[in-house]
Design a protein around this motif. Sequence first.
Motif, PDB file in Angstrom:
ATOM      1  N   VAL A  68       0.847  -1.194   0.000  1.00  0.00           N
ATOM      2  CA  VAL A  68       0.000   0.000   0.000  1.00  0.00           C
ATOM      3  C   VAL A  68       0.882   1.244   0.000  1.00  0.00           C
ATOM      4  N   LYS A  69       1.985   1.190   0.750  1.00  0.00           N
ATOM      5  CA  LYS A  69       2.899   2.329   0.819  1.00  0.00           C
ATOM      6  C   LYS A  69       3.479   2.648  -0.561  1.00  0.00           C
ATOM      7  N   ASP A  70       3.878   1.616  -1.320  1.00  0.00           N
ATOM      8  CA  ASP A  70       4.388   1.839  -2.678  1.00  0.00           C
ATOM      9  C   ASP A  70       3.323   2.489  -3.560  1.00  0.00           C
ATOM     10  N   ALA A  71       2.081   2.027  -3.442  1.00  0.00           N
ATOM     11  CA  ALA A  71       0.991   2.597  -4.235  1.00  0.00           C
ATOM     12  C   ALA A  71       0.760   4.059  -3.852  1.00  0.00           C
ATOM     13  N   GLN A  72       0.771   4.354  -2.575  1.00  0.00           N
ATOM     14  CA  GLN A  72       0.571   5.732  -2.121  1.00  0.00           C
ATOM     15  C   GLN A  72       1.702   6.636  -2.596  1.00  0.00           C
ATOM     16  N   THR A  73       2.921   6.126  -2.572  1.00  0.00           N
ATOM     17  CA  THR A  73       4.067   6.896  -3.052  1.00  0.00           C
ATOM     18  C   THR A  73       3.935   7.168  -4.555  1.00  0.00           C
ATOM     19  N   ALA A  74       3.400   6.221  -5.289  1.00  0.00           N
ATOM     20  CA  ALA A  74       3.242   6.359  -6.738  1.00  0.00           C
ATOM     21  C   ALA A  74       2.220   7.418  -7.117  1.00  0.00           C
ATOM     22  N   LYS A  75       1.294   7.726  -6.229  1.00  0.00           N
ATOM     23  CA  LYS A  75       0.210   8.653  -6.564  1.00  0.00           C
ATOM     24  C   LYS A  75       0.733  10.001  -7.050  1.00  0.00           C
ATOM     25  N   SER A  76       1.731  10.550  -6.405  1.00  0.00           N
ATOM     26  CA  SER A  76       2.236  11.865  -6.829  1.00  0.00           C
ATOM     27  C   SER A  76       2.897  11.782  -8.209  1.00  0.00           C
ATOM     28  N   ALA A  77       3.577  10.676  -8.497  1.00  0.00           N
ATOM     29  CA  ALA A  77       4.193  10.509  -9.820  1.00  0.00           C
ATOM     30  C   ALA A  77       3.125  10.400 -10.900  1.00  0.00           C
ATOM     31  N   VAL A  78       2.038   9.699 -10.606  1.00  0.00           N
ATOM     32  CA  VAL A  78       0.951   9.570 -11.584  1.00  0.00           C
ATOM     33  C   VAL A  78       0.264  10.921 -11.775  1.00  0.00           C
ATOM     34  N   LYS A  79       0.074  11.676 -10.692  1.00  0.00           N
ATOM     35  CA  LYS A  79      -0.513  13.021 -10.818  1.00  0.00           C
ATOM     36  C   LYS A  79       0.363  13.909 -11.704  1.00  0.00           C
ATOM     37  N   LYS A  80       1.668  13.811 -11.525  1.00  0.00           N
ATOM     38  CA  LYS A  80       2.599  14.593 -12.344  1.00  0.00           C
ATOM     39  C   LYS A  80       2.469  14.182 -13.813  1.00  0.00           C
ATOM     40  N   TYR A  81       2.337  12.875 -14.059  1.00  0.00           N
ATOM     41  CA  TYR A  81       2.144  12.382 -15.425  1.00  0.00           C
ATOM     42  C   TYR A  81       0.860  12.960 -16.026  1.00  0.00           C
ATOM     43  N   LEU A  82      -0.231  12.956 -15.263  1.00  0.00           N
ATOM     44  CA  LEU A  82      -1.505  13.486 -15.755  1.00  0.00           C
ATOM     45  C   LEU A  82      -1.390  14.977 -16.070  1.00  0.00           C
ATOM     46  N   SER A  83      -0.699  15.707 -15.221  1.00  0.00           N
ATOM     47  CA  SER A  83      -0.505  17.134 -15.441  1.00  0.00           C
ATOM     48  C   SER A  83       0.305  17.391 -16.710  1.00  0.00           C
TER      49      SER A  83
END
Length: 134
Positions: A68-83
């Motif tokens: 779960v921690k890895d997934a939560q950490t990935a969220k900001s990288a995915v948000k950056k990708y979407l932006s």
Amino acid sequence: KVFITAAALLDLQIDWLIDGDNYLSCEITPAYLENYFNNISGLKSGKIYTCNESTNFDEFGIFEFESVKDAQTAKSAVKKYLSSAKEEFKSGIVYNANEFPKFEAARVEIIGNYAVYTILDKEISERIFLSVMV
């Protein structure tokens, strides 16, 4: 007891969620993920779906992480990708104004040890998220 991954569940429901015939999917490797979504680690599996039509920018993906921690950490990288995808779309040669609301509605959610993102119409996006929240 039967175990099914969220990605497999998504595959089973693809025709209900979207017109599955018009979409391509690709399995994601850690190297691919690192290239497009910087600073992500702990990937177990993943899949990205994109539309087959050049004027349709639909895209969504699901990534399974070790924790779960890895997934939560990935969220900001995915948000950056979407932006960055939104900015790339706005500055692109093939700008289709009808597609822009999909970028405005783009979102990423963490569901357990999964990260799910969508660049879709709101209604279809909602179906994607509901389909993996089982």
